[in-house]
Design an enzyme around this catalytic site. Structure first.
Site, PDB file in Angstrom:
ATOM      1  N   ARG A  38       0.824  -1.225   0.000  1.00  0.00           N
ATOM      2  CA  ARG A  38       0.000   0.000   0.000  1.00  0.00           C
ATOM      3  C   ARG A  38       0.855   1.271   0.000  1.00  0.00           C
ATOM      4  O   ARG A  38       0.457   2.288   0.582  1.00  0.00           O
ATOM      5  CB  ARG A  38      -0.966   0.012   1.183  1.00  0.00           C
ATOM      6  N   ARG A  51      -6.371  12.334  -5.168  1.00  0.00           N
ATOM      7  CA  ARG A  51      -7.602  11.585  -4.865  1.00  0.00           C
ATOM      8  C   ARG A  51      -8.785  12.543  -4.697  1.00  0.00           C
ATOM      9  O   ARG A  51      -9.911  12.218  -5.092  1.00  0.00           O
ATOM     10  CB  ARG A  51      -7.368  10.776  -3.583  1.00  0.00           C
ATOM     11  N   TYR A 168     -14.777 -11.404  -0.438  1.00  0.00           N
ATOM     12  CA  TYR A 168     -15.480 -10.129  -0.587  1.00  0.00           C
ATOM     13  C   TYR A 168     -16.756 -10.289  -1.417  1.00  0.00           C
ATOM     14  O   TYR A 168     -17.750  -9.598  -1.190  1.00  0.00           O
ATOM     15  CB  TYR A 168     -14.557  -9.074  -1.213  1.00  0.00           C
TER      16      TYR A 168
HETATM   17  O1  CP3 Z   1       0.049   0.734  -3.259  1.00  0.00           O
HETATM   18  C1  CP3 Z   1      -0.421  -0.391  -3.450  1.00  0.00           C
HETATM   19  O2  CP3 Z   1      -0.240  -1.346  -2.656  1.00  0.00           O
HETATM   20  C2  CP3 Z   1      -1.157  -0.674  -4.735  1.00  0.00           C
HETATM   21  C3  CP3 Z   1      -2.586  -0.585  -4.712  1.00  0.00           C
HETATM   22  C4  CP3 Z   1      -3.455  -1.508  -3.866  1.00  0.00           C
HETATM   23  C5  CP3 Z   1      -4.669  -1.054  -3.290  1.00  0.00           C
HETATM   24  N1  CP3 Z   1      -5.301  -2.122  -2.734  1.00  0.00           N
HETATM   25  C6  CP3 Z   1      -5.172   0.333  -3.354  1.00  0.00           C
HETATM   26  C7  CP3 Z   1      -6.292   0.769  -2.506  1.00  0.00           C
HETATM   27  C8  CP3 Z   1      -3.341  -2.862  -3.565  1.00  0.00           C
HETATM   28  C9  CP3 Z   1      -2.218  -3.836  -3.889  1.00  0.00           C
HETATM   29  C10 CP3 Z   1      -4.525  -3.242  -2.851  1.00  0.00           C
HETATM   30  C11 CP3 Z   1      -4.789  -4.612  -2.396  1.00  0.00           C
HETATM   31  C12 CP3 Z   1      -6.007  -4.911  -1.639  1.00  0.00           C
HETATM   32  N2  CP3 Z   1      -7.236  -4.319  -1.737  1.00  0.00           N
HETATM   33  C13 CP3 Z   1      -6.120  -5.981  -0.724  1.00  0.00           C
HETATM   34  C14 CP3 Z   1      -5.026  -6.973  -0.382  1.00  0.00           C
HETATM   35  C15 CP3 Z   1      -4.018  -6.431   0.575  1.00  0.00           C
HETATM   36  C16 CP3 Z   1      -4.550  -6.152   1.954  1.00  0.00           C
HETATM   37  O3  CP3 Z   1      -4.506  -4.972   2.338  1.00  0.00           O
HETATM   38  O4  CP3 Z   1      -4.977  -7.085   2.634  1.00  0.00           O
HETATM   39  C17 CP3 Z   1      -7.436  -5.980  -0.222  1.00  0.00           C
HETATM   40  C18 CP3 Z   1      -8.013  -6.921   0.808  1.00  0.00           C
HETATM   41  C19 CP3 Z   1      -8.137  -4.915  -0.882  1.00  0.00           C
HETATM   42  C20 CP3 Z   1      -9.594  -4.564  -0.737  1.00  0.00           C
HETATM   43  C21 CP3 Z   1      -9.791  -3.142  -0.339  1.00  0.00           C
HETATM   44  N3  CP3 Z   1      -9.528  -2.044  -1.149  1.00  0.00           N
HETATM   45  C22 CP3 Z   1     -10.303  -2.664   0.882  1.00  0.00           C
HETATM   46  C23 CP3 Z   1     -10.722  -3.547   2.060  1.00  0.00           C
HETATM   47  C24 CP3 Z   1     -10.345  -1.262   0.811  1.00  0.00           C
HETATM   48  C25 CP3 Z   1     -10.908  -0.300   1.833  1.00  0.00           C
HETATM   49  C26 CP3 Z   1     -10.051  -0.174   3.021  1.00  0.00           C
HETATM   50  C27 CP3 Z   1      -8.840   0.697   2.738  1.00  0.00           C
HETATM   51  O5  CP3 Z   1      -7.718   0.258   3.031  1.00  0.00           O
HETATM   52  O6  CP3 Z   1      -9.048   1.805   2.254  1.00  0.00           O
HETATM   53  C28 CP3 Z   1      -9.813  -0.890  -0.454  1.00  0.00           C
HETATM   54  C29 CP3 Z   1      -9.653   0.493  -0.988  1.00  0.00           C
HETATM   55  C30 CP3 Z   1      -8.275   0.880  -1.455  1.00  0.00           C
HETATM   56  N4  CP3 Z   1      -7.459   0.102  -2.236  1.00  0.00           N
HETATM   57  C31 CP3 Z   1      -7.629   2.131  -1.230  1.00  0.00           C
HETATM   58  C32 CP3 Z   1      -6.385   2.069  -1.877  1.00  0.00           C
HETATM   59  C33 CP3 Z   1      -5.348   3.149  -1.964  1.00  0.00           C
HETATM   60  C34 CP3 Z   1      -8.218   3.318  -0.477  1.00  0.00           C
HETATM   61  C35 CP3 Z   1      -9.250   3.982  -1.314  1.00  0.00           C
HETATM   62  C36 CP3 Z   1      -9.163   5.490  -1.343  1.00  0.00           C
HETATM   63  O7  CP3 Z   1      -8.084   6.053  -1.530  1.00  0.00           O
HETATM   64  O8  CP3 Z   1     -10.219   6.100  -1.200  1.00  0.00           O
END
Ligand code: CP3
Length: 363
Positions: A38, A51, A168
């Site tokens: 992340r 964003r 999910y």
């Molecule tokens: O920088 C990176 O790692 C690349 C991008 C990336 C994101 N999500 C961006 C994101 C990657 C590799 C992921 C993987 C991801 N997404 C996983 C597996 C890794 C882990 O954390 O367990 C999972 C389970 C998800 C599902 C997901 N996406 C959730 C549960 C959420 C909401 C909670 C949160 O952390 O915000 C997201 C949204 C998300 N994915 C954001 C980002 C930057 C935030 C959204 C925003 O900026 O508004």
């Protein structure tokens, strides 16, 4: 005694000259390559600014100019050894026609998948069109890394592993323990197996396309692997991952895959041996010394600094980094976190982490 650094390459020992790829190819590399799960995201002010200009997270993931920009932001700031495609694991079900929305403060929301019709509606024919912008992001990032002089930074493509994506979809969003998903796996085993199979095929196609577009390695995120009983872990984590790795490697013989079966515990060694991954992500709860014993010398480790230690900073962060560096001394490790970096993490703490890992090369 010969110092560790004399015996190791700096990543120049492999054809690409990229330290992260060198570790995946089995070379011993010192100092260890470094990136953070992340790493593109809300702890970066430049991410928050961009964003704020986009109404919707899916729009950000499907606008190549913006997604490529966000992918490169942490590389410019911290010079990490890998850029990871900016997208989300849930973009695959979205690309297959499953509904998806990201709600502020609520995380992802999907229509819960409960029956065979839900599996049949997942449409592989939609995939190529839907992922086209994501592949364009991959191409732009590869070109951007070259244009900006990041010659040693590898580009990681990724997908969620089938089980975690299924979690999910069945649940309709996040959950503490994914009980509905596990219940489906027990009570409707044929339905659940059909879902996993459809996701396995789609994931293989999706990752193949990312590799063709320029991803140099790919990572499978199985964030919820640890909620399964051993029998279900073998059926729905190990078997589909092994299938994806074998299919990809048949098509791209030199390809190395990173697997992250979070909280796999005592099954980490079996996962590494049976799936054919070149590296395993080690979660925060796992002792990396035990992880090394389980996976043997030939599989690289990636991890596992506690994201909360990075948030806390100070002596806690110093201790956490030293622990990981001690394990990484074998040259077969990629320094990372045990899970994603947390949004309130101060930039100065990330800078301190990076500085300490880089300084290890001169120690
Ligand atoms: O920088 C990176 O790692 C690349 C991008 C990336 C994101 N999500 C961006 C994101 C990657 C590799 C992921 C993987 C991801 N997404 C996983 C597996 C890794 C882990 O954390 O367990 C999972 C389970 C998800 C599902 C997901 N996406 C959730 C549960 C959420 C909401 C909670 C949160 O952390 O915000 C997201 C949204 C998300 N994915 C954001 C980002 C930057 C935030 C959204 C925003 O900026 O508004």
């Amino acid at each position: 005694m010969r110092s560790t650094s004399d015996a190791m390459v700096r990543g120049d020992g492999c054809a690409s000259g990229k330290p992260l790829l060198a570790v995946l190819e089995g070379h011993a590399v010192w100092p260890p390559p470094l990136w953070l799960m992340r790493q593109a995201g809300r702890y970066l002010p430049e991410y928050r600014a961009l964003r704020a200009e986009v109404a919707d997270f899916i729009e950000l993931c499907t606008t190549p100019a913006l997604a490529a920009e966000v992918t490169l932001q942490p590389i410019r700031r911290f010079g990490f050894d890998a850029a990871i495609l900016f997208s989300d694991i849930l973009m695959l079900p979205w690309a297959l026609g499953h509904g998806l929305a990201f709600r502020e403060g609520e995380g992802p929301v999907l229509p819960p998948l409960t029956d065979r019709a839900g599996v049949d509606r997942l449409d592989p024919a939609r995939l190529a069109g839907a992922i086209a912008p994501i592949l364009e992001t991959v191409r732009r990032v590869r070109a951007g890394l070259v244009a900006e002089g990041f010659d040693r930074t590898a580009l990681i493509g990724f997908a969620g592993a089938p089980f975690t994506v299924a979690c999910y979809m069945v649940e309709g969003g996040g959950s503490k323990d994914f009980a509905a998903t596990r219940t489906m796996a027990y009570a409707q085993p044929e339905l659940f197996a059909a879902l996993i199979e459809r996701l396995t095929d789609a994931t293989t196609a999706y990752l193949s396309a990312q590799i063709e577009a320029g991803a140099e390695t790919v990572m499978l995120f199985d964030s919820w692997a640890g909620v399964l009983s051993p029998r279900l872990f073998r059926a729905h984590v190990i078997a589909p991952t092994a299938h994806i790795v074998a299919s990809l490697r048949a098509r791209f013989p030199g390809l190395k895959v990173i697997g992250f079966p979070r909280l796999a515990g005592g099954l980490l060694g079996e996962y590494a041996a049976a799936t054919g991954v070149a590296a395993v992500g080690v979660d925060t709860a796992t002792d990396p010394v035990l992880a090394r014993r389980q996976v043997g010398p030939d599989v690289a480790l990636q991890g596992n600094i506690d994201p909360l230690a990075v948030l806390a900073g100070g002596p806690a962060l110093t201790a956490a980094v030293e622990e990981v560096l001690a394990v990484a001394r074998d040259g077969r490790c990629i320094v990372n976190l045990g899970h994603g970096i947390l949004p309130p993490t101060p930039l100065a703490h990330v800078a301190a982490l990076v500085a300490r890992v880089r300084a290890a090369g001169t120690a």
